[in-house]
Design a protein around this motif. Structure first.
Motif, PDB file in Angstrom:
ATOM      1  N   GLU A 157      40.848  27.999  38.400  1.00 36.11           N
ATOM      2  CA  GLU A 157      39.375  27.972  38.110  1.00 36.11           C
ATOM      3  C   GLU A 157      39.111  28.847  36.904  1.00 36.11           C
ATOM      4  O   GLU A 157      38.152  28.288  36.162  1.00 36.11           O
ATOM      5  N   GLU A 158      39.786  29.852  36.811  1.00 37.81           N
ATOM      6  CA  GLU A 158      39.519  30.872  35.521  1.00 37.81           C
ATOM      7  C   GLU A 158      40.614  31.072  34.648  1.00 37.81           C
ATOM      8  O   GLU A 158      41.832  30.938  35.170  1.00 37.81           O
ATOM      9  N   LYS A 159      40.602  31.308  33.271  1.00 35.75           N
ATOM     10  CA  LYS A 159      41.615  31.378  32.644  1.00 35.75           C
ATOM     11  C   LYS A 159      42.512  32.752  32.978  1.00 35.75           C
ATOM     12  O   LYS A 159      41.913  33.884  33.437  1.00 35.75           O
ATOM     13  N   LEU A 160      43.757  32.783  32.638  1.00 35.20           N
ATOM     14  CA  LEU A 160      44.435  33.905  33.138  1.00 35.20           C
ATOM     15  C   LEU A 160      44.545  34.803  31.801  1.00 35.20           C
ATOM     16  O   LEU A 160      44.167  34.476  30.802  1.00 35.20           O
ATOM     17  N   GLY A 163      44.997  41.278  32.318  1.00 38.28           N
ATOM     18  CA  GLY A 163      44.136  42.163  33.131  1.00 38.28           C
ATOM     19  C   GLY A 163      44.150  41.553  34.560  1.00 38.28           C
ATOM     20  O   GLY A 163      44.096  42.241  35.303  1.00 38.28           O
ATOM     21  N   LEU A 164      43.957  40.162  34.506  1.00 35.66           N
ATOM     22  CA  LEU A 164      43.923  39.681  35.660  1.00 35.66           C
ATOM     23  C   LEU A 164      44.951  39.690  36.636  1.00 35.66           C
ATOM     24  O   LEU A 164      45.039  39.947  37.823  1.00 35.66           O
ATOM     25  N   ALA A 170      41.455  40.235  42.549  1.00 35.90           N
ATOM     26  CA  ALA A 170      40.481  39.192  41.821  1.00 35.90           C
ATOM     27  C   ALA A 170      41.378  38.127  41.879  1.00 35.90           C
ATOM     28  O   ALA A 170      40.568  36.872  41.805  1.00 35.90           O
ATOM     29  N   MET A 171      42.741  38.041  41.469  1.00 36.03           N
ATOM     30  CA  MET A 171      43.386  36.894  41.210  1.00 36.03           C
ATOM     31  C   MET A 171      43.490  36.141  42.238  1.00 36.03           C
ATOM     32  O   MET A 171      43.591  34.800  42.569  1.00 36.03           O
ATOM     33  N   ASP A 172      43.679  36.843  43.642  1.00 38.01           N
ATOM     34  CA  ASP A 172      43.909  36.170  45.038  1.00 38.01           C
ATOM     35  C   ASP A 172      42.447  35.264  45.174  1.00 38.01           C
ATOM     36  O   ASP A 172      42.492  34.038  45.703  1.00 38.01           O
ATOM     37  N   LYS A 173      41.278  35.978  45.004  1.00 36.14           N
ATOM     38  CA  LYS A 173      40.164  35.273  44.961  1.00 36.14           C
ATOM     39  C   LYS A 173      39.849  34.000  44.367  1.00 36.14           C
ATOM     40  O   LYS A 173      39.427  32.947  44.672  1.00 36.14           O
ATOM     41  N   ILE A 174      40.556  34.017  42.823  1.00 37.40           N
ATOM     42  CA  ILE A 174      40.234  32.892  42.076  1.00 37.40           C
ATOM     43  C   ILE A 174      41.381  31.628  42.591  1.00 37.40           C
ATOM     44  O   ILE A 174      40.877  30.465  42.585  1.00 37.40           O
ATOM     45  N   LEU A 175      42.643  32.094  43.056  1.00 37.81           N
ATOM     46  CA  LEU A 175      43.523  31.154  43.408  1.00 37.81           C
ATOM     47  C   LEU A 175      42.815  30.697  44.756  1.00 37.81           C
ATOM     48  O   LEU A 175      42.940  29.349  44.852  1.00 37.81           O
ATOM     49  N   ALA A 176      42.397  31.251  45.579  1.00 34.75           N
ATOM     50  CA  ALA A 176      41.719  30.487  46.958  1.00 34.75           C
ATOM     51  C   ALA A 176      40.534  29.718  46.825  1.00 34.75           C
ATOM     52  O   ALA A 176      40.681  28.930  47.461  1.00 34.75           O
ATOM     53  N   ARG A 177      39.697  30.032  45.759  1.00 40.78           N
ATOM     54  CA  ARG A 177      38.659  28.871  45.714  1.00 40.78           C
ATOM     55  C   ARG A 177      38.866  27.913  44.263  1.00 40.78           C
ATOM     56  O   ARG A 177      38.120  27.329  44.196  1.00 40.78           O
ATOM     57  N   SER A 178      40.230  27.870  43.868  1.00 39.85           N
ATOM     58  CA  SER A 178      40.349  26.848  42.822  1.00 39.85           C
ATOM     59  C   SER A 178      40.638  25.516  43.573  1.00 39.85           C
ATOM     60  O   SER A 178      41.151  25.508  44.866  1.00 39.85           O
ATOM     61  N   GLU A 179      40.159  24.354  42.949  1.00 34.05           N
ATOM     62  CA  GLU A 179      40.267  23.332  43.481  1.00 34.05           C
ATOM     63  C   GLU A 179      41.462  22.320  42.763  1.00 34.05           C
ATOM     64  O   GLU A 179      41.694  22.392  41.406  1.00 34.05           O
ATOM     65  N   VAL A 289      48.168  34.764  28.186  1.00 32.35           N
ATOM     66  CA  VAL A 289      49.578  35.088  28.931  1.00 32.35           C
ATOM     67  C   VAL A 289      50.445  34.056  28.450  1.00 32.35           C
ATOM     68  O   VAL A 289      51.915  34.457  28.218  1.00 32.35           O
ATOM     69  N   CYS A 290      50.050  33.156  27.697  1.00 25.31           N
ATOM     70  CA  CYS A 290      51.100  32.038  27.364  1.00 25.31           C
ATOM     71  C   CYS A 290      51.360  32.256  25.758  1.00 25.31           C
ATOM     72  O   CYS A 290      52.084  31.470  24.949  1.00 25.31           O
ATOM     73  N   ASP A 291      50.815  33.533  25.303  1.00 26.63           N
ATOM     74  CA  ASP A 291      51.184  33.936  23.865  1.00 26.63           C
ATOM     75  C   ASP A 291      52.164  34.808  24.044  1.00 26.63           C
ATOM     76  O   ASP A 291      52.340  35.859  24.242  1.00 26.63           O
ATOM     77  N   PHE A 292      53.614  34.168  23.898  1.00 26.37           N
ATOM     78  CA  PHE A 292      54.815  34.701  24.156  1.00 26.37           C
ATOM     79  C   PHE A 292      55.136  36.054  23.168  1.00 26.37           C
ATOM     80  O   PHE A 292      55.686  36.707  23.658  1.00 26.37           O
TER      81      PHE A 292
END
Length: 437
Positions: A157-160, A163-164, A170-179, A289-292
């Protein structure tokens, strides 16, 4: 001037400006000295490892390492090149590298180890262990479907952000409500980045000690089995990590890749026709996060991302898969049960198109990538990583192999990477010869 001539002129100019001219301004690196050891009978592998540098498949400006365990014994342990060319820091025996998606093999092993202990059941819904997960049509997603990239959660649901990743609540809540992006269980689409936080959330809820994946790997794999791997590299170990480098590939590499690498060829076709929506969505969702390049920051590499930022030596990767290729036991300690290993080996469901990987045929078993073998032999299983990182178990030959590199090869997709292909074929020849004698 005709359109065709203009197009040709532009193409030639691009090659000259983008590939030929820069090569005159770069320092020339000689074929590096090859360090390390090979067991008697495996001398050919050293020559193949060196030839990869001679032929330009590997890059001396970078560096790499290759290791093999056979029947529980280390038989190949080689390294060469630079851990940091700018600092003239050579690759050493204990040099580690970021293993990208090869991290996933260690991550999913945590779940398999919990299953061995009767703490988790692959067939039960994720929501049985993580009730908040049962939102937006995810109620029936099983642990197995999650591990096998069938949950439809390659984008959340939200960009990584880093900090997240540090704020697990906070991450767990985003994962749980993602569709889910597709109906769970109907097909697989590689959860390139999100599988790490998802499995981490699950492990913390199932493990009696509530450990993160990184902590679980530290206490259940690295320490007891002497496997030199970290997910969330300690700052005290950062001096051992090779500096990431994205080197310009040769024009011949690109041509070879287009001809011989179905993965890269499919990517170019999909890009040409503008059909990269799933891949673009993953990249956008992954954000910083994908900016290696950010992984050159030790504070960023210290943050756990259980899908992509593990660090290890090639020796560690080979030892891990060598143990699994020999039934899961090492010095009277069990890493994984023979029951689960046999499920990796004997899965016969076949390969099916992956939604994210350009419909390339793939098959996962509890998160391990399976490679079916001819003549009814058992599957190879393991985890490939971005740019050429590689860890696989070959149970048919009792082999564990590990390859790590700072050179992000354009043809680096599993055994299509010419470096891996030539090294593995060399090892296979030797093992087959030993079987006959």
């Amino acid at each position: 001037m005709s359109f065709l001539r203009q197009a040709l002129l532009v193409a030639v100019t691009a090659v000259i400006v983008g590939i030929i001219v820069p090569s005159y301004f770069k320092p020339s690196y000689p074929v590096p000295e090859i360090f390390g050891t090979v067991a008697p009978g495996f001398e050919e592998v050293r020559e193949v490892f060196r030839k990869n540098y001679v032929d330009g498949w590997d890059n001396p400006e970078a560096g790499s390492a290759f290791s093999v365990c056979h029947k529980g014994e280390k038989v190949v342990d080689l390294w060469a090149g630079y851990a940091d060319a700018e600092a003239k820091r050579l690759w050493r025996k204990d040099t580690m590298s970021i293993i990208f998606s090869t991290t996933k093999g260690f991550t999913v092993a945590c779940v398999a180890m919990l299953a061995d202990r009767g703490l988790i059941d692959f067939t039960k819904p994720v929501a049985h262990y993580w009730p908040e997960f049962a939102q937006k049509g995810k109620e029936k997603i099983t642990v197995q479907q999650l591990l096998e990239h069938e949950a439809g959660l390659s984008v959340i649901e939200e960009k990584l952000s880093f900090g997240l990743l540090k704020d697990r609540d906070a991450m767990d809540k985003i994962l749980a409500r993602s569709e889910p992006q597709w109906e769970p269980g109907t097909r697989h689409g590689y959860h390139a980045i999100t599988i790490g936080p998802l499995v981490d959330a699950l492990v913390r809820r199932v493990d009696p000690k509530k450990r993160t994946v990184g902590q679980f790997v530290e206490e259940e794999i690295r320490k007891p089995f002497g496997i030199d791997v970290y997910i969330g590299a300690p700052l005290t170990e950062y001096h051992r990590v090779g500096r990431l480098v994205n080197l310009k590939e040769r024009l011949t590499d690109v041509i070879y890749t287009c001809i011989h690498t179905p993965f890269f060829r499919k990517y170019l076709i999909e890009k040409l026709f503008g059909r990269l929506e799933h891949n673009t969505a993953i990249t956008d969702n992954c954000d910083e996060v994908c900016d290696f390049d950010r992984m050159a920051d030790p504070d960023k590499l210290n943050i756990e991302l259980a899908s992509a930022n593990g660090v290890a030596t090639a020796r560690a990767v080979a030892k891990f898969y060598g143990i699994l290729a020999n039934g899961g036991m090492y010095e009277n300690k069990t890493l994984l049960s023979k029951k689960i290993i046999d499920e990796y080996i004997n899965d016969r469901r076949g390969l099916t198109p992956d939604l994210v990987l350009f419909d390339l045929p793939m098959r996962w078993k509890y998160g391990m990538d399976l490679i079916p073998q001819p003549n009814e032999e058992g599957n190879l299983f393991g985890a490939p990583g971005y740019g050429g990182q590689m860890g696989y178990a070959d149970p048919n030959n009792n082999l564990g192999i590990g390859f790590i590199s700072r050179y992000m090869s354009p043809s680096a997709f599993k055994f299509e990477d010419q470096r891996i292909k030539s090294l593995y074929e060399s090892v296979q020849r030797i093992v087959e010869k030993k079987k006959r004698t």
